[in-house]
Structures are given as structure tokens and as C-alpha cells.
Motif scaffolding. Sequence first.
Motif, PDB file in Angstrom:
ATOM      1  N   GLN A  80      10.922-106.152-120.378  1.00 55.04           N
ATOM      2  CA  GLN A  80      12.142-106.798-119.913  1.00 55.04           C
ATOM      3  C   GLN A  80      13.342-105.861-120.051  1.00 55.04           C
ATOM      4  O   GLN A  80      14.205-105.819-119.181  1.00 55.04           O
ATOM      5  N   LEU A  81      13.376-105.086-121.146  1.00 58.52           N
ATOM      6  CA  LEU A  81      14.451-104.117-121.325  1.00 58.52           C
ATOM      7  C   LEU A  81      14.393-103.030-120.258  1.00 58.52           C
ATOM      8  O   LEU A  81      15.418-102.608-119.719  1.00 58.52           O
ATOM      9  N   ALA A  82      13.183-102.570-119.940  1.00 60.79           N
ATOM     10  CA  ALA A  82      13.014-101.538-118.911  1.00 60.79           C
ATOM     11  C   ALA A  82      13.457-102.064-117.552  1.00 60.79           C
ATOM     12  O   ALA A  82      14.118-101.349-116.782  1.00 60.79           O
ATOM     13  N   LEU A  83      13.113-103.312-117.248  1.00 65.23           N
ATOM     14  CA  LEU A  83      13.536-103.915-115.977  1.00 65.23           C
ATOM     15  C   LEU A  83      15.049-104.073-115.917  1.00 65.23           C
ATOM     16  O   LEU A  83      15.671-103.835-114.874  1.00 65.23           O
ATOM     17  N   LEU A  84      15.655-104.456-117.038  1.00 64.16           N
ATOM     18  CA  LEU A  84      17.102-104.590-117.093  1.00 64.16           C
ATOM     19  C   LEU A  84      17.758-103.236-116.844  1.00 64.16           C
ATOM     20  O   LEU A  84      18.705-103.132-116.058  1.00 64.16           O
ATOM     21  N   ALA A  85      17.247-102.181-117.476  1.00 65.82           N
ATOM     22  CA  ALA A  85      17.805-100.838-117.284  1.00 65.82           C
ATOM     23  C   ALA A  85      17.673-100.399-115.822  1.00 65.82           C
ATOM     24  O   ALA A  85      18.590 -99.796-115.260  1.00 65.82           O
ATOM     25  N   GLN A  86      16.542-100.718-115.210  1.00 69.22           N
ATOM     26  CA  GLN A  86      16.346-100.383-113.791  1.00 69.22           C
ATOM     27  C   GLN A  86      17.339-101.158-112.923  1.00 69.22           C
ATOM     28  O   GLN A  86      17.939-100.605-112.000  1.00 69.22           O
ATOM     29  N   GLU A  87      17.519-102.432-113.224  1.00 72.49           N
ATOM     30  CA  GLU A  87      18.447-103.272-112.470  1.00 72.49           C
ATOM     31  C   GLU A  87      19.878-102.734-112.583  1.00 72.49           C
ATOM     32  O   GLU A  87      20.617-102.688-111.598  1.00 72.49           O
ATOM     33  N   VAL A  88      20.246-102.290-113.786  1.00 69.47           N
ATOM     34  CA  VAL A  88      21.583-101.723-114.003  1.00 69.47           C
ATOM     35  C   VAL A  88      21.744-100.446-113.184  1.00 69.47           C
ATOM     36  O   VAL A  88      22.757-100.249-112.500  1.00 69.47           O
ATOM     37  N   GLU A  89      20.730 -99.569-113.223  1.00 71.34           N
ATOM     38  CA  GLU A  89      20.812 -98.330-112.453  1.00 71.34           C
ATOM     39  C   GLU A  89      20.929 -98.619-110.955  1.00 71.34           C
ATOM     40  O   GLU A  89      21.735 -98.005-110.253  1.00 71.34           O
ATOM     41  N   GLU A  90      20.141 -99.547-110.465  1.00 74.57           N
ATOM     42  CA  GLU A  90      20.195 -99.888-109.041  1.00 74.57           C
ATOM     43  C   GLU A  90      21.562-100.430-108.653  1.00 74.57           C
ATOM     44  O   GLU A  90      22.096-100.098-107.593  1.00 74.57           O
ATOM     45  N   ALA A  91      22.150-101.261-109.516  1.00 73.01           N
ATOM     46  CA  ALA A  91      23.479-101.819-109.234  1.00 73.01           C
ATOM     47  C   ALA A  91      24.533-100.713-109.191  1.00 73.01           C
ATOM     48  O   ALA A  91      25.417-100.711-108.317  1.00 73.01           O
ATOM     49  N   ILE A  92      24.428 -99.762-110.101  1.00 73.49           N
ATOM     50  CA  ILE A  92      25.394 -98.665-110.137  1.00 73.49           C
ATOM     51  C   ILE A  92      25.209 -97.746-108.938  1.00 73.49           C
ATOM     52  O   ILE A  92      26.176 -97.343-108.294  1.00 73.49           O
ATOM     53  N   ARG A  93      23.960 -97.424-108.607  1.00 74.95           N
ATOM     54  CA  ARG A  93      23.707 -96.564-107.441  1.00 74.95           C
ATOM     55  C   ARG A  93      24.152 -97.240-106.148  1.00 74.95           C
ATOM     56  O   ARG A  93      24.579 -96.582-105.207  1.00 74.95           O
ATOM     57  N   ALA A  94      24.077 -98.570-106.098  1.00 82.93           N
ATOM     58  CA  ALA A  94      24.485 -99.311-104.897  1.00 82.93           C
ATOM     59  C   ALA A  94      25.984 -99.182-104.642  1.00 82.93           C
ATOM     60  O   ALA A  94      26.439 -99.368-103.509  1.00 82.93           O
ATOM     61  N   GLN A  95      26.749 -98.833-105.676  1.00 79.29           N
ATOM     62  CA  GLN A  95      28.183 -98.622-105.505  1.00 79.29           C
ATOM     63  C   GLN A  95      28.456 -97.358-104.696  1.00 79.29           C
ATOM     64  O   GLN A  95      29.536 -97.194-104.140  1.00 79.29           O
ATOM     65  N   GLY A  96      27.485 -96.440-104.657  1.00 80.32           N
ATOM     66  CA  GLY A  96      27.594 -95.251-103.825  1.00 80.32           C
ATOM     67  C   GLY A  96      28.365 -94.093-104.422  1.00 80.32           C
ATOM     68  O   GLY A  96      28.633 -93.122-103.729  1.00 80.32           O
ATOM     69  N   ALA A  97      28.734 -94.175-105.680  1.00 76.95           N
ATOM     70  CA  ALA A  97      29.483 -93.081-106.309  1.00 76.95           C
ATOM     71  C   ALA A  97      28.534 -92.182-107.097  1.00 76.95           C
ATOM     72  O   ALA A  97      27.563 -92.652-107.682  1.00 76.95           O
ATOM     73  N   ALA A  98      28.841 -90.892-107.111  1.00 79.06           N
ATOM     74  CA  ALA A  98      28.028 -89.943-107.875  1.00 79.06           C
ATOM     75  C   ALA A  98      28.442 -89.935-109.338  1.00 79.06           C
ATOM     76  O   ALA A  98      27.663 -89.551-110.209  1.00 79.06           O
ATOM     77  N   GLU A  99      29.691 -90.357-109.613  1.00 80.69           N
ATOM     78  CA  GLU A  99      30.193 -90.460-110.982  1.00 80.69           C
ATOM     79  C   GLU A  99      30.639 -91.889-111.237  1.00 80.69           C
ATOM     80  O   GLU A  99      31.234 -92.529-110.368  1.00 80.69           O
ATOM     81  N   VAL A 100      30.357 -92.368-112.439  1.00 78.05           N
ATOM     82  CA  VAL A 100      30.731 -93.731-112.795  1.00 78.05           C
ATOM     83  C   VAL A 100      31.248 -93.724-114.232  1.00 78.05           C
ATOM     84  O   VAL A 100      30.757 -92.961-115.071  1.00 78.05           O
ATOM     85  N   ASP A 101      32.256 -94.540-114.516  1.00 77.79           N
ATOM     86  CA  ASP A 101      32.778 -94.655-115.872  1.00 77.79           C
ATOM     87  C   ASP A 101      31.782 -95.391-116.753  1.00 77.79           C
ATOM     88  O   ASP A 101      31.094 -96.309-116.296  1.00 77.79           O
TER      89      ASP A 101
END
Length: 153
Positions: A80-101
Motif C-alpha cells: 500500500q505504501l508503494a502504491l501511494l508513492a507511485q500515485e504521488v509520483e504520477e500526480a506530480i509528473r501530471a503537473q508537467g514540471a521538471a522541478e517541483v517544490d
Amino acid sequence: MHCPFCRHDDSRVVDSRTSEDGTCIKRRRQCPNCGKRFSTMETASLTVVKRSGVSEPFSRAKVASGVRKACQGRPVSEDQLALLAQEVEEAIRAQGAAEVDAHDVGLAILGPLRSLDEVAYLRFASVYQAFEGLEDFESAITLLRAERDATHP
């Protein structure tokens, strides 16, 4: 792409495949000089900028590690933790920025964590949002209850 065998500065892509989670592309290449084949992995870089101004590559492991602390003693599995981390990464990548705070990474964690475990969510939010007293906990709990009541009448 340099050939790892003869250092020739060119290669031909023979096959391309996307990884299961869609975060990278595996390419099978062949050197036109020596004829040997080799594989490469291509990923789009994602950099996290910390409060101190230091930049580092995004890490699912760091997301899972931070959330794991909030989930101590809770019925949350490593999967579940691994899936959450994947979901977070996908959400951040969906923003389209190469850098994120780093702050934006924390915000991206809150939603999936609330769905996963409300107690762990409160623990994480209390540190992340710097709760200063019982009033902060009470308002967060009131908001959770209101949202739960709205979705489960």
C-alpha cells in the motif's frame, strides 16, 4: 548513445518497451560498429527543490519512508505504501514540471494518505502543516468527519 563494448558513438534502436508503471522506456540497441546489443533505460528526470534550495532527484523510496513513519502501528502494508508513492509520483509528473517544490510533494501525499488511513493522515498532516495545538487537530478531525459524512450519508 556510446556502445559500452567498443565505445562507438552511435547505436540503432532495435526494440522499445515501456515499463509496467509507465515511468521509463527500455530500449534494446545494437552497435553498427561491433554488432553487439545492449539495453538502455530512459526516464524523464523529476527534481525536488527543498526549502534550503538544494535540489535532488524525486524518490518514491523517500515518499514511502516519510509516510511509513506516520503509519507506524496502523494496518498499512508495504504494498500500500508503494502504491501511494507511485500515485504521488504520477500526480506530480501530471503537473508537467521538471522541478517541483518539496512542499508540493507533501501536498500530493495528503490526498492519497487520507484515503489510505485517516489516523496516519492526521499524523502526517500535523507535522507537515505544523499543527500548533489541539484546535488544529480538532479542526482537521471536524473537516475529515464532514467530508466522510458528505460521501457516506
